[in-house]
Design a protein around this motif. Structure first.
Motif, PDB file in Angstrom:
ATOM      1  N   ALA A   1       0.809  -1.216   0.000  1.00 44.97           N
ATOM      2  CA  ALA A   1       0.000   0.000   0.000  1.00 44.97           C
ATOM      3  C   ALA A   1       0.841   1.265   0.000  1.00 44.97           C
ATOM      4  CB  ALA A   1      -0.939   0.000   1.209  1.00 44.97           C
ATOM      5  N   ASP A   2       2.114   1.172   0.395  1.00 41.40           N
ATOM      6  CA  ASP A   2       2.971   2.361   0.486  1.00 41.40           C
ATOM      7  C   ASP A   2       3.706   2.682  -0.811  1.00 41.40           C
ATOM      8  OD1 ASP A   2       2.262   2.721   3.107  1.00 41.40           O
ATOM      9  OD2 ASP A   2       3.969   1.615   3.924  1.00 41.40           O
ATOM     10  N   ILE A   3       3.596   1.835  -1.821  1.00 42.09           N
ATOM     11  CA  ILE A   3       4.296   2.074  -3.088  1.00 42.09           C
ATOM     12  C   ILE A   3       3.660   3.269  -3.801  1.00 42.09           C
ATOM     13  CG2 ILE A   3       4.842   1.113  -5.349  1.00 42.09           C
ATOM     14  CD1 ILE A   3       4.938  -1.630  -4.066  1.00 42.09           C
ATOM     15  N   ILE A   4       4.489   4.250  -4.156  1.00 42.90           N
ATOM     16  CA  ILE A   4       3.999   5.482  -4.785  1.00 42.90           C
ATOM     17  C   ILE A   4       3.683   5.217  -6.252  1.00 42.90           C
ATOM     18  CG2 ILE A   4       4.539   7.892  -5.308  1.00 42.90           C
ATOM     19  CD1 ILE A   4       6.481   7.852  -2.946  1.00 42.90           C
ATOM     20  N   THR A   5       2.511   5.673  -6.688  1.00 46.48           N
ATOM     21  CA  THR A   5       2.056   5.410  -8.056  1.00 46.48           C
ATOM     22  C   THR A   5       1.775   6.678  -8.855  1.00 46.48           C
ATOM     23  OG1 THR A   5      -0.218   5.219  -7.234  1.00 46.48           O
ATOM     24  CG2 THR A   5       1.058   3.177  -7.416  1.00 46.48           C
ATOM     25  N   ALA A   6       1.923   7.855  -8.248  1.00 46.19           N
ATOM     26  CA  ALA A   6       1.681   9.115  -8.966  1.00 46.19           C
ATOM     27  C   ALA A   6       2.452  10.235  -8.281  1.00 46.19           C
ATOM     28  CB  ALA A   6       0.187   9.443  -9.004  1.00 46.19           C
ATOM     29  N   VAL A   7       3.074  11.106  -9.078  1.00 48.27           N
ATOM     30  CA  VAL A   7       3.809  12.270  -8.582  1.00 48.27           C
ATOM     31  C   VAL A   7       3.475  13.452  -9.481  1.00 48.27           C
ATOM     32  CG1 VAL A   7       6.064  13.265  -8.031  1.00 48.27           C
ATOM     33  CG2 VAL A   7       5.706  10.801  -7.779  1.00 48.27           C
ATOM     34  N   GLU A   8       3.146  14.615  -8.902  1.00 47.33           N
ATOM     35  CA  GLU A   8       2.752  15.752  -9.729  1.00 47.33           C
ATOM     36  C   GLU A   8       2.985  17.077  -8.997  1.00 47.33           C
ATOM     37  OE1 GLU A   8       1.048  17.122 -13.449  1.00 47.33           O
ATOM     38  OE2 GLU A   8       1.633  15.111 -12.792  1.00 47.33           O
ATOM     39  N   PHE A   9       3.751  17.986  -9.644  1.00 54.90           N
ATOM     40  CA  PHE A   9       3.857  19.373  -9.201  1.00 54.90           C
ATOM     41  C   PHE A   9       2.623  20.144  -9.661  1.00 54.90           C
ATOM     42  CE2 PHE A   9       8.536  18.626  -9.050  1.00 54.90           C
ATOM     43  CZ  PHE A   9       8.794  19.153  -7.791  1.00 54.90           C
ATOM     44  N   ASP A  10       2.265  21.194  -8.904  1.00 58.54           N
ATOM     45  CA  ASP A  10       1.209  22.073  -9.388  1.00 58.54           C
ATOM     46  C   ASP A  10       1.804  23.082 -10.370  1.00 58.54           C
ATOM     47  OD1 ASP A  10       2.542  23.844  -7.694  1.00 58.54           O
ATOM     48  OD2 ASP A  10       0.695  24.848  -7.084  1.00 58.54           O
ATOM     49  N   ASN A  11       0.968  23.981 -10.900  1.00 56.40           N
ATOM     50  CA  ASN A  11       1.417  24.900 -11.951  1.00 56.40           C
ATOM     51  C   ASN A  11       2.486  25.867 -11.480  1.00 56.40           C
ATOM     52  OD1 ASN A  11      -0.383  23.827 -13.841  1.00 56.40           O
ATOM     53  ND2 ASN A  11      -2.044  25.146 -13.162  1.00 56.40           N
ATOM     54  N   SER A  12       2.535  26.150 -10.186  1.00 54.27           N
ATOM     55  CA  SER A  12       3.522  27.087  -9.653  1.00 54.27           C
ATOM     56  C   SER A  12       4.781  26.389  -9.165  1.00 54.27           C
ATOM     57  CB  SER A  12       2.914  27.887  -8.495  1.00 54.27           C
ATOM     58  OG  SER A  12       2.652  27.031  -7.383  1.00 54.27           O
TER      59      SER A  12
ATOM     60  N   ILE B   1      -2.714  11.924 -10.679  1.00 55.77           N
ATOM     61  CA  ILE B   1      -3.120  13.141  -9.982  1.00 55.77           C
ATOM     62  C   ILE B   1      -2.856  14.315 -10.911  1.00 55.77           C
ATOM     63  CG2 ILE B   1      -2.658  14.681  -8.038  1.00 55.77           C
ATOM     64  CD1 ILE B   1      -1.805  12.251  -6.418  1.00 55.77           C
ATOM     65  N   LYS B   2      -3.812  15.215 -11.025  1.00 57.91           N
ATOM     66  CA  LYS B   2      -3.647  16.421 -11.833  1.00 57.91           C
ATOM     67  C   LYS B   2      -4.148  17.632 -11.045  1.00 57.91           C
ATOM     68  CE  LYS B   2      -2.072  14.493 -15.629  1.00 57.91           C
ATOM     69  NZ  LYS B   2      -0.719  14.778 -16.147  1.00 57.91           N
ATOM     70  N   TRP B   3      -3.299  18.655 -10.963  1.00 57.65           N
ATOM     71  CA  TRP B   3      -3.672  19.898 -10.281  1.00 57.65           C
ATOM     72  C   TRP B   3      -4.485  20.787 -11.215  1.00 57.65           C
ATOM     73  CZ3 TRP B   3      -2.491  21.169  -5.202  1.00 57.65           C
ATOM     74  CH2 TRP B   3      -1.557  20.376  -4.543  1.00 57.65           C
ATOM     75  N   LEU B   4      -5.423  21.519 -10.639  1.00 55.14           N
ATOM     76  CA  LEU B   4      -6.130  22.572 -11.351  1.00 55.14           C
ATOM     77  C   LEU B   4      -5.619  23.918 -10.838  1.00 55.14           C
ATOM     78  CD1 LEU B   4      -9.757  21.112 -11.110  1.00 55.14           C
ATOM     79  CD2 LEU B   4      -8.132  20.852 -12.997  1.00 55.14           C
ATOM     80  N   LYS B   5      -5.961  24.980 -11.530  1.00 57.37           N
ATOM     81  CA  LYS B   5      -5.520  26.298 -11.084  1.00 57.37           C
ATOM     82  C   LYS B   5      -6.245  26.670  -9.789  1.00 57.37           C
ATOM     83  CE  LYS B   5      -4.063  28.227 -15.512  1.00 57.37           C
ATOM     84  NZ  LYS B   5      -4.265  29.290 -16.525  1.00 57.37           N
ATOM     85  N   PRO B   6      -5.518  27.265  -8.827  1.00 56.82           N
ATOM     86  CA  PRO B   6      -6.152  27.607  -7.542  1.00 56.82           C
ATOM     87  C   PRO B   6      -7.124  28.771  -7.697  1.00 56.82           C
ATOM     88  CG  PRO B   6      -3.899  28.442  -7.616  1.00 56.82           C
ATOM     89  CD  PRO B   6      -4.092  27.623  -8.861  1.00 56.82           C
TER      90      PRO B   6
END
Length: 549
Positions: A54-65, A120-125
């Motif tokens: 369960a601890d294996i990382i499957t997604a990494v994402e920076f936000d727009n800033s 995971i995908k960030w949207l604009k704040p």
């Protein structure tokens, strides 16, 4: 991700590699200091312990800033990090963690739905709140991340001092009663699910992509792509459907989809056959009608049992400026100019040392690993992953002779400029033409329809964007030039060993696997900071941050 231990190094000790900056320039006139990536931080368990699935990382994402970083794991959790702007170096601190998805059971199909976060995908704040989309195999969720004030009652009519019998009778009139007073107690970072988008995919969701209009997004599974409005969770529009009437006729599946970063009507999707299709949502309700197809001709004489598997595209991305497309399959990275679909402008061989060991990778299922690809914020450099916890950075891999200052404008799908198609020399032109013919016949009716439409352009309204022709000669030369490659390792060695030798020497040493390949240590998921040369990547259950600052 388990524990959130933070082992950081700012380049002053052996952990971060320390050492002096090299003023030398590596081949290709790349400034070594600009890409002198050093270990910065590691979150997770650094001891040799048994890794919990369960601890294996499957997604990494920076936000727009780049100020926020999100990771998802197999346990359905999302962990957020915030950049420490007080530090002179690239440093992040733990912000919050929440359970995004839980395991479910599909009773109609008798299938268990994993809680694993696929993307995971960030949207604009908006104002002081941040929003992100997270998805598992079946359900997409929109999360609001905000700062929540915790207030407690500091005083009321029943305080500890007023418990005696004499004080119980002091409230003789209503005027003697007072309202309770609240005082600030604490601030926490809260995560609230705002929308849940479900019951729209029969097959496993492999990718999601927000639109540049910040109102819609697409989600893709093996056979369909759906278009959603962020505010309407119970309705989606099917814009791509490659499911045949008879499933026995199925020859390919969708592997990834991505919206164009500038034009909200354009998106692309890749397939297991190694093709990329660029679609315009204005042309038809089902957007897989007459797409622009990017496909490289493969000599049938070179085909073998593994070709169909290794040519499957595992990830595809637009460059931030929208001019280029990068695709990753098992053995190569290909870079395409969005206005030239005949062949890639550059092909980078990633796993040359595995070409003779494909049978081994097939037996241990490593050949099915899905490596990602990532552009730098300036659209000039690329990174991707490999085994033994190795990852590769290709600095300034995009040919700088092409003018990237000109606004990215995509040519119309229904016509192709003669100059861009036939600007090559006669020998390269005939070669390209033969390759094109083979690839067209490979795609049967769909691609032949595309050719017919190019010869019958009758709608001038569709030509509202046009672009300068690229110099095909320069791309041919670019494809043959030496490609700079920086190979780094996300392992305990990153904060133990001292860096010896030049960047090229260290890269060659790390890349020299020999027969010692650990296929379980693969760098599949990572993200490049949009504004600086800092990268975050997942190595099993650890999150590593490297920076050239």
């Amino acid at each position: 991700m388990g524990q959130h231990n933070n082992n950081s190094s700012n380049g002053s000790n052996s952990g971060g590699g320390g050492g002096n900056h090299h003023n030398k320039h590596i081949q290709g006139n790349t400034d070594e200091e600009d890409f002198d990536f050093k270990f910065s931080q590691c979150f997770g368990d650094k001891a040799d312990i048994v890794v919990t699935e369960a601890d294996i990382i499957t997604a990494v994402e920076f936000d727009n800033s780049g100020d926020y970083l999100a990771t998802g794991d197999r346990g359905g959790r999302v962990v957020l990090f915030e950049k420490n702007n007080e530090s002179k170096h690239c440093e992040y601190r733990f912000l919050t963690e929440f359970q995004s998805h839980d395991a479910e059971f599909d009773y109609l199909k008798s299938l268990e739905i994993e809680e694993k976060i696929n993307q995971i995908k960030w949207l604009k704040p908006t104002q002081k709140s941040h929003f992100l989309l997270s998805t598992n195999d079946k359900t997409i969720k929109l999360w609001k991340i905000y700062e929540k004030n915790i207030k407690l009652v500091s005083s009321n009519n029943h305080t500890l001092d007023d418990t005696s019998s004499t004080n119980r009778n002091k409230w003789k009139t209503i005027k003697d009663l007072t309202l309770p007073k609240l005082s600030q107690h604490d601030k926490i970072i809260a995560a609230q699910p705002k929308k849940i988008y479900s019951n729209a995919h029969t097959y496993h969701i492999n990718s999601i992509s927000p639109n540049s209009d910040q109102e819609t997004f697409i989600s893709a599974d093996d056979l369909r792509i759906n278009l959603w409005n962020l505010n309407i969770p119970d309705q989606s529009f099917n814009i791509v459907d490659i499911k045949p009437t008879n499933m026995e006729e199925l020859t390919e599946v969708i592997t990834c989809a991505d919206f164009h970063p500038q034009f909200c009507n354009l998106f692309m999707y890749s397939s297991s056959k190694g093709t990329i299709r660029l679609c315009d949502m204005r042309t038809n309700a089902l957007c897989d009608y007459k797409p622009k197809i990017f496909e490289e001709f493969l000599d049938p004489n070179n085909h073998n049992f593994f070709t169909e598997i290794t040519s499957s595209i595992s990830d595809v991305k637009f460059s931030p400026n929208g001019r280029y497309i990068a695709s990753r399959d098992y053995l190569t990275v290909k870079i395409w100019d969005i206005n030239m679909d005949s062949k890639p402008i550059k092909t980078i061989n990633i796993h040359d040392q595995l070409k003779e060991r494909l049978s081994d990778t097939y037996e241990n299922d490593a050949i099915f690993d899905k490596f990602e690809i990532e552009f730098s914020g300036d659209s000039k450099s690329l990174m991707t992953g490999s085994y033994n916890n190795n990852f590769m950075i290709y600095p300034n891999v995009i040919n700088n002779s092409i003018d990237d200052t000109i606004p990215t404008i995509v040519k119309d799908f229904n016509s192709t400029s003669t100059s861009s198609r036939h600007k090559q020399s006669s020998s390269s032109s005939s070669s390209s033409h033969s390759h094109s013919q083979h690839s067209h016949s490979h795609n049967n009716n769909s691609h032949s329809n595309n050719n017919n439409s190019r010869n019958n352009n009758s709608n001038p309204d569709d030509m509202d964007y046009e672009m300068n022709d690229i110099d095909s000669n320069s791309t041919d030369k670019s494809n043959n030039l030496f490609t700079n490659e920086i190979v780094l390792q996300a392992d305990k060695a990153a904060f133990k060993s001292k860096r010896i030798g030049s960047m090229n020497q260290r890269s060659n040493k790390i890349k020299d696997w020999g027969d010692d390949i650990d296929f379980k240590k693969s760098i599949l998921h990572f993200s490049w900071h949009p504004r600086e040369n800092s990268i975050a990547l997942a190595a099993t259950n650890n999150l590593f941050i490297f920076s050239a600052l």
